[in-house]
Enzyme design. Sequence first.
Site, PDB file in Angstrom:
ATOM      1  N   CYS A  71     -17.805 -28.144  23.915  1.00 40.26           N
ATOM      2  CA  CYS A  71     -16.435 -26.860  23.492  1.00 40.26           C
ATOM      3  C   CYS A  71     -16.281 -26.438  25.205  1.00 40.26           C
ATOM      4  O   CYS A  71     -15.565 -25.995  25.876  1.00 40.26           O
ATOM      5  CB  CYS A  71     -17.448 -25.790  23.417  1.00 40.26           C
ATOM      6  SG  CYS A  71     -19.167 -25.757  24.369  1.00 40.26           S
ATOM      7  N   GLU A  93     -20.156 -18.220  21.307  1.00 38.91           N
ATOM      8  CA  GLU A  93     -20.320 -18.888  22.914  1.00 38.91           C
ATOM      9  C   GLU A  93     -18.919 -20.116  21.537  1.00 38.91           C
ATOM     10  O   GLU A  93     -18.893 -20.383  20.647  1.00 38.91           O
ATOM     11  CB  GLU A  93     -21.091 -20.167  22.290  1.00 38.91           C
ATOM     12  CG  GLU A  93     -22.669 -19.253  22.627  1.00 38.91           C
ATOM     13  CD  GLU A  93     -22.647 -19.020  24.306  1.00 38.91           C
ATOM     14  OE1 GLU A  93     -21.653 -19.973  25.406  1.00 38.91           O
ATOM     15  OE2 GLU A  93     -23.864 -18.365  24.587  1.00 38.91           O
TER      16      GLU A  93
END
Length: 454
Positions: free
Chosen positions: A243, A209
């Site tokens: 993110c 990720e």
Amino acid sequence: MNFTALIAAQRRYFNEGLTRSISFRREMLLRLKRGLEKHEEALLSALEQDLGKSRFEAYETELGIVRSELRDAWKHLEKWARPRRVPTPLSQFPAVSRVYREPFGVALILSPWNYPLQLTLVPLISALAAGCTAVVKPSAYAPATSQAVADLLGEVFEERYVACVQGGRAENAALLEEHFDFIFFTGSTEVGRTVMAAAARHLTPVALELGGKSPVILAHDADLDLAARRIVWGKFLNAGQTCVAPDHVWVPAEARDFFVEKLKTCITRFYGERPLESPDLPRIINDKHFERLLGLLKSGTTACGGAWDASSRRIEPTVLVDVTEDMPVMGEEIFGPILPVLTYEDLDELVLHLQSKPRPLALYLFTRNHYRMDRISALLPFGGGCVNDTIVHLANGNLPFGGIGESGMGRCHGEWGYRTFSHEKGILRKFSLDIPVRYPPHKGKSLSTLKKLM
């Protein structure tokens, strides 16, 4: 800590088969739920200490999401684990074909500092639901939360089932030397490459990720009031250290100044006339990232914000204009409370331009036109995103979350996370009736009949 011995102990425990029991997995998830309730105050205090998060934001973006994942996994675990029957071709008659989901084994979870609770426990929930054992390594950049997570997991689980390793780069490197059955990493693209290279030595499967420069596109028909409100919320949540935060905004050239004014209005409404004094504005994680962000503030022209306080490591929500793509702020993922506003003339040309960029973790589009929604979503590759909102796709556990290309690989949340930590094993079960057409000698057997069977 002797990591080789720890992993060997976890592998022995896994091989005993206890974690494969659905009742055992549900009991472990229930234990974690009770542990979270007991440790809630310590966890929220740790998030405030590390990142300056208000209790509301800490629950909204961390603890609340973890609890939602727990409820979902506990409720649906039997359904997720159930073998799935699939069709069997006539050439294999008589037989039954099923797909079984089995745990990979001993998993390593390397989590980041920006959401140190959520991004540690959400993949852990998926691993435990799938039947894995796990070694969890929180980020040293969030030491208070790392300790709070270690206290929680140490109280709830045996180390041979779930172990929490604290430390910094040395511990990360030492863990990556070991042989795990699966690695789940959340962090930067640069470190993701290191993790993947280390995993390759053992041919260990990975989920990465990562991040990237997630753009926002405002079409000519966008609701600018709605867009400003939702972009400001998504961008400056956790001081931009997210993110999937909107990295920059593309707006029609003629609407730029009007839209920037709406951004200013929303920033003032959310954080007050003096944002640096707002209890709702978190801090930058450490001096290194703070100084990096101050360097990015020099790009373009500051239309709003731009002030900072080094003693508290806070930076005002800042909007930059007159930004070009060769400036430092557009050369890396910003990961802070700085929002460049860029302009375009033709939407089709912008889409063509964005197709040449690295594939981002998220993309956000504001438009009222359904055809445009579908067309842009189809033409631009990205991990996931929203139409007429930002970030909230992450909160829907029924959607897969993950990157593509440089923004990562693998999926998490809900059943998608369960599948990430599971190997899907196909088994064809034959019966005693035997049709001899496949056996040699083949002389005298009809090729046309074989073609029909296959």
